[in-house]
Design an enzyme around this catalytic site. Structure first.
Site, short mmCIF file in Angstrom:
data_model
loop_
_atom_site.label_atom_id
_atom_site.label_comp_id
_atom_site.label_asym_id
_atom_site.label_seq_id
_atom_site.Cartn_x
_atom_site.Cartn_y
_atom_site.Cartn_z
CG ASP A 57 -2.05 -5.77 12.90
OD1 ASP A 57 -1.12 -5.81 13.69
OD2 ASP A 57 -1.90 -5.72 11.66
CG ASN A 76 -2.42 -7.59 0.18
OD1 ASN A 76 -1.94 -6.80 1.00
ND2 ASN A 76 -3.33 -8.50 0.53
CG HIS A 108 -2.03 -6.02 4.32
ND1 HIS A 108 -2.14 -7.39 4.22
CD2 HIS A 108 -0.97 -5.80 5.13
CE1 HIS A 108 -1.17 -7.95 4.94
NE2 HIS A 108 -0.46 -7.02 5.50
CD GLU A 162 -5.43 -8.85 3.98
OE1 GLU A 162 -4.74 -8.19 3.18
OE2 GLU A 162 -5.03 -9.89 4.52
C1 GLP Z 1 1.43 -8.27 8.39
C2 GLP Z 1 0.91 -7.22 9.39
C3 GLP Z 1 1.21 -5.84 8.94
C4 GLP Z 1 2.60 -5.80 8.36
C5 GLP Z 1 2.61 -6.56 7.07
C6 GLP Z 1 3.99 -6.76 6.48
O1 GLP Z 1 0.52 -9.25 8.02
N1 GLP Z 1 -0.47 -7.31 9.74
O2 GLP Z 1 1.04 -4.93 10.02
O3 GLP Z 1 2.98 -4.49 8.09
O4 GLP Z 1 1.89 -7.77 7.16
O5 GLP Z 1 4.72 -7.70 7.20
P1 GLP Z 1 6.27 -7.90 7.03
O6 GLP Z 1 6.89 -6.68 7.66
O7 GLP Z 1 6.60 -9.16 7.78
O8 GLP Z 1 6.56 -7.98 5.58
#
Ligand code: GLP
Length: 248
Positions: free
Chosen positions: A67, A136, A138, A143
């Site tokens: 992403d 959440n 995702h 989402e």
């Molecule tokens: C982000 C990314 C995801 C990631 C998730 C968790 O917004 N788009 O690819 O896995 O949220 O992030 P973190 O590892 O900082 O908790």
């Protein structure tokens, strides 16, 4: 689905790097699906160390990232291209021309999505897709929704995601409101999926995704249908699953 319990973040990162290393050793020209966020940073650090000590060669590896924020250029310090360069690509011998991240500045969103989708299809999906998980549930930036989106698309970020990611920006207003993300179909086309989760903030998402109903309200729950998923979660991330007695 295999769930590997790690002691803590450091242990999770080490174990994840061993699995990715094994893939690169066995398939030197593999396609790695890569993820950003706080979760995989330690894993990338281990991979860089293995490269520096001569144990890994990334020269034939190709990568596709999950992403990117819409509106951020690759040299913006919060873009996911910048994250990948600074945490991983700049420190190993991967050919940057073989590293792909959606273009946050694409003029035409639909064309950008179609092109990134075609790229993933041309690779027949990732050989190994690394994933984190949102609080959440995702995955990528898919989402909670009424549906599972198949292909690459532009998504409006959930309020909770904007809040969660505000820690990286000067203020919450600076967090982009839209992002490009692989769809669930793209993620599911990976041959192996390696999902990492650390900390109590992920415990509910881990429980819901891997022990709850398969529903687009918890996008990670679709992974229950994938034939080769490895989850490495630390004790904190597994705390709710343990409390509920679903994990021995
Ligand atoms: C982000 C990314 C995801 C990631 C998730 C968790 O917004 N788009 O690819 O896995 O949220 O992030 P973190 O590892 O900082 O908790």
């Amino acid at each position: 689905m295999r769930i590997i319990e790690a002691k803590d973040y450091a242990d999770m990162s080490k174990k994840a790097s061993e699995i990715i290393s094994a893939k690169v050793l066995l398939t030197p020209n593999c396609v790695l699906g890569l993820a950003t966020g706080s979760t995989p940073i330690g894993t990338y650090e281990h991979l860089v160390k293995k490269y520096q000590s001569g144990d890994l060669d990334f020269s034939n590896v190709r990568s596709i990232n999950l992403d990117e924020y819409k509106g951020l250029s690759g040299d913006h310090d919060q873009s996911y291209r910048y994250f990948m360069d600074t945490h991983f690509f700049n420190h190993v011998n991967i050919d940057k021309a073989n590293t792909f991240v959606p273009n946050g500045l694409a003029k035409d969103s639909d064309t950008a999505c179609a092109e990134y989708n075609a790229l993933i299809e041309s690779f027949h999906g990732a050989d190994l897709q690394l994933l984190g998980i949102g609080g959440n549930g995702h995955i990528g930036f898919n989402e909670p929704s009424d549906e599972f989106k198949k292909g690459v698309h532009c998504v409006k970020l959930a309020e909770s995601t904007i809040k969660a990611n505000a820690r990286f920006f000067e203020s919450e207003e600076d967090v982009p409101k839209y992002a490009y993300t692989m769809g669930i179909g793209n993620i599911m086309s990976a041959k192996t999926i390696l999902l990492l989760a650390s900390g109590t903030a992920k415990a509910q998402a881990v429980y819901d995704s891997f022990f709850g109903a398969i529903t687009p309200k918890v996008q990670g729950s679709i992974l229950q249908l994938h034939p080769d998923v490895i989850v490495i979660a630390d004790q904190d991330a597994l705390s709710i699953a343990k409390e509920k007695g679903v994990l021995v």
